[in-house]
Scaffold this motif. Structure first.
Motif, short mmCIF file in Angstrom:
data_model
loop_
_atom_site.label_atom_id
_atom_site.label_comp_id
_atom_site.label_asym_id
_atom_site.label_seq_id
_atom_site.Cartn_x
_atom_site.Cartn_y
_atom_site.Cartn_z
N LYS A 35 82.11 49.82 137.83
CA LYS A 35 81.16 50.94 137.89
C LYS A 35 81.36 51.90 136.72
CE LYS A 35 80.08 51.48 142.78
NZ LYS A 35 80.22 52.40 143.93
N VAL A 36 82.58 51.99 136.22
CA VAL A 36 82.82 52.87 135.07
C VAL A 36 82.07 52.33 133.85
CG1 VAL A 36 84.56 54.03 133.69
CG2 VAL A 36 85.13 53.33 136.03
N ALA A 37 82.15 51.03 133.64
CA ALA A 37 81.42 50.40 132.54
C ALA A 37 79.91 50.61 132.72
CB ALA A 37 81.75 48.91 132.47
N MET B 105 92.05 56.76 133.27
CA MET B 105 90.82 56.05 132.88
C MET B 105 89.92 56.95 132.04
SD MET B 105 89.68 53.58 136.02
CE MET B 105 89.74 54.77 137.34
N ALA C 83 78.41 53.07 134.20
CA ALA C 83 78.07 54.46 133.85
C ALA C 83 77.91 54.59 132.34
CB ALA C 83 79.16 55.42 134.36
N TYR D 43 74.70 58.29 141.08
CA TYR D 43 75.25 56.99 140.70
C TYR D 43 75.91 56.31 141.89
CZ TYR D 43 76.74 53.67 137.18
OH TYR D 43 76.90 52.56 136.41
N GLY E 260 85.23 49.40 143.46
CA GLY E 260 84.14 49.53 142.50
C GLY E 260 84.61 49.49 141.05
N ILE E 261 85.92 49.57 140.85
CA ILE E 261 86.47 49.61 139.47
C ILE E 261 86.75 48.19 138.98
CG2 ILE E 261 88.42 50.44 138.07
CD1 ILE E 261 88.58 52.83 140.10
N ARG E 262 87.06 47.30 139.88
CA ARG E 262 87.24 45.85 139.64
C ARG E 262 88.50 45.55 138.82
NH1 ARG E 262 85.91 44.55 143.34
NH2 ARG E 262 85.99 42.40 142.70
N SER F 51 87.79 44.90 132.35
CA SER F 51 87.47 46.08 131.54
C SER F 51 88.76 46.81 131.17
CB SER F 51 86.56 47.02 132.33
OG SER F 51 86.34 48.20 131.57
N VAL G 148 89.09 49.87 130.52
CA VAL G 148 89.16 51.16 131.20
C VAL G 148 89.82 50.95 132.57
CG1 VAL G 148 87.87 53.18 131.94
CG2 VAL G 148 87.02 51.81 130.02
#
Lengths: 439, 439
Positions: free
Chosen positions: A327-329, B92, A331, B2, B290-292, B326, B328
């Motif tokens: 979800k960060v990506a 992050m 955004a 979001y 949600g961050i994966r 990712s 991040v």
């Protein structure tokens, strides 16, 4: 300290490969050691082990040992080098920071991706085209997505690839079981149709002589040749697919680099919605190579031979084999598509295109035929009569510049080098000076 | 804006499923419409369409229409609800923001993951165990990773799953081609060994009656039963795999919830390094749904029957079918494993475990047998003689609480409900009151 160059990555892969092979060799009969009774996947056995980039990394490592004081310039792997726009970075930073608050926290997202992002992709990247947000699936990048598409299609489809092409199409096809063994004499896997593309056919296959396959992987602007297929060429391709009832998997990872009016999407071509899937990425569009974000379009009208919608099965794959991009990506992706974001990412693309011009001039000054680079971040240089790896070695030895041998992208790439335009301007200028000194 | 709830996601899937089916039905003979000549993947055809969570979402949607003023509480899908620790969020955010600067920008990372993170996972999650950082592969979460493991193993291996288990093992096995057709009478796919687990065998299969398979998917603490297998049980499992030459794919997604001394990793069991792969995740450990982010351990000693190291092929899969998690997300994962991060994430886990206690008490007060919840965020409630979907409907109708019918996790789950302990304390307390009112 969190920053790791791709070169380190590739070296590690090369080392890991080497140590596996050594381990296997040392083990010999292996009778003394415990092994499971699980047979190795026959498809994995077919894969050739000298994967292109690890081999380049191994040669680079050797070169650096030989010349410890040389400043090696890498124009090898196509990795972005310029910072992302501030508004994009801040959008990700704000989203991440808010995850520590009750108001800002959320868990699983939609497997298909955030709805607002899907709408923004439809509105900005397909604004004059009938692509709907519900046909857009947000991915973690093209490489993962190609393998998910292979899971969708399964082992029983026949495939065609451009020769030359990005190795992931072929390799994932081998892994899923669509191909035969590797034929060392021809440098090809059996049961893949390699569609020769080169200067002699304006980098577009002669479709009158191309046999039907179920699936056609087609990348434009092309990696590695940098050639953007024209509207006329892509119209031929879509008509060919329609006549044959084939599905085109169109890789548009480099679409942002098109500047001569060539189509940036296969869906600019009439009829494509019935025969094509498009795989796209924020990686080269916005410097998201490490952030991991892309999207895929599967139109409603694309149907299997029994009339079943491909999109329905793809949705099932996405929900079973994936759990959404970070979800960060996402955004960050949304911020890229704002007016401010689009302006900023376009200026980075222009920077890389200026690099490409410098490289085109450098190789042209040697009297070589140079292709690509005008609609793509890759320059494709012809060394007629030479072996790609020999030219790679010679250039590395004389100029300390890493390139990519064209033969790594398929047998049709023999005699060519791929040179990337991703890089700092100073490095590109220094590379240019060294290349010109070869004269 | 979001923030999208998983419920929306599931409803969209349900709607998409419904519209695909309607589309297909409307098309009838489909003779008038253009279809490609590509045959639908036979493996996708085998997949049953009423996937568990979309079906629940569809029923929830219906319920909300029927009772527009009711406050529905979802104890259905296991999705985290509590904010992530501030130091993790800031890590992050800082990483993302730095991507807009020349010093902070970097492109592709290692496909296997950031080396510092791999070292940190080895040092904190496997501190007394001989797991090396080079055996750890950073993933974008367990669900994607299970499909990549299926690509690794291919269609020719035989598989066993716990009955009940997380649907992704079975569904990905169907997609890759390891199974036969679905048998509606038994509710099982052919060519899968379903290892019955229930109160009668302390949620551990009778291995003396279990046929050999190549692969054994095993989840502990288990989703959905919440049962953490004991050291003795897992020792039996490892010995069984050794005798049979099988490979265990051990899913430890809920390891952080273990509080009774049961193993948190299969590698706590002697001999496991020769027979097991472990799939782990930051999702439930640190609220990263949600961050994966996750990781997988493939030990050096794990060998195919011909002595070839499994890790080598897995590395090839990671480099071909994935391009790393990712960066991040990886920066966040690293912060989770700092002393400050570990303390904070443990306190969130404790919060969910307190929720589980409340739910255990609530169902126990109805005189029901309740399992799980002590080493896992799932409570598994027995309704002997009832059908899961009937109980699901009854509870929804009477209390406006969404649960998950046990039969959705395999035929052995019939007569059970799974209730998640992820949730806001106020919602859990309100749910508890409503459940107790059923008395």
């Amino acid at each position: 300290m969190y920053k790791i160059s791709i070169t380190d990555s590739l070296i590690q892969n090369a080392v890991s490969l080497e140590s596996s092979q050594r381990l296997l060799a040392e083990k010999g009969g292996m009778s003394a050691e415990y092994s499971t009774r699980v047979a190795r996947n026959v498809n994995m056995e077919k894969l050739q082990s000298n994967y292109l980039f690890p081999e380049i990394a191994a040669r680079e490592m050797k070169h650096r040992k030989k010349y410890p004081n040389a400043k090696v310039i890498s124009l090898g792997i196509g990795d972005t080098t310029q910072p992302i726009p501030l508004n994009v970075a801040l959008s990700m930073a704000n989203f991440a920071q808010a995850l520590s608050t009750p108001e800002g926290y959320s868990g699983y997202g939609l497997e298909q991706g955030n709805q607002e992002l899907r709408k923004a992709v439809a509105a900005t990247m397909y604004k004059d085209l009938p692509v709907k947000d519900t046909e857009i699936f947000i991915s973690d990048g093209s490489q993962s997505e190609i393998s998910r598409l292979q899971l969708l299609l399964g082992p029983h489809v026949s495939i065609a690839v451009q020769d030359q092409s990005f190795p992931a199409y072929v390799d994932s096809g081998v892994i899923i079981g669509q191909t035969g063994d590797y034929d060392h004499a021809s440098g090809r896997y059996r049961n893949i149709e390699y569609m020769k593309c080169g200067p002699e056919n304006n980098f577009f296959p002669d479709l009158s002589k191309t046999p039907r396959t179920d699936i056609i992987f087609f990348c434009s602007p092309n990696n590695p040749t940098g050639h953007a297929s024209s509207r006329e060429q892509l119209t031929q391709l879509v008509e060919f697919a329609q006549r044959n009832g084939s599905i085109i998997i169109f890789d548009s990872a480099y679409a942002a680099f098109v500047s001569d009016g060539s189509p940036r999407s296969i869906f600019e071509i009439p009829g494509a919605r019935k025969v094509a899937i498009e795989v796209a990425s924020f990686s080269k569009l916005a410097g998201f190579t490490g952030i991991r974000l892309g999207w895929t379009v599967v139109p409603d009208e694309l149907l299997y031979s029994d009339g079943f919608p491909v999109q329905h099965d793809f949705n099932r794959i996405i929900c079973t084999c994936f759990n959404g991009a970070s979800k960060v990506a996402q955004a960050g992706g949304l911020a890229c598509l704002s007016p401010e974001g689009l302006k900023a990412i376009n200026s980075v693309v222009d920077y890389y295109k200026e690099n490409a011009s410098i490289l085109i001039d450098s190789f042209t000054s040697l009297g070589l035929d140079v292709y690509g680079g005008r609609n793509a971040p890759y320059v494709w240089v012809h060394f007629p009569g030479s072996k790609s790896w020999d030219v790679f070695n010679e250039i590395l030895e004389k100029t300390h510049i890493i390139t990519v041998p064209g033969s790594g992208f398929g047998p049709g790439g023999e005699g060519f080098l791929r040179v990337t335009a991703f890089g700092q301007r100073d490095d590109i200028l220094e590379a240019s000076r060294r290349i010109k000194s070869l004269l």
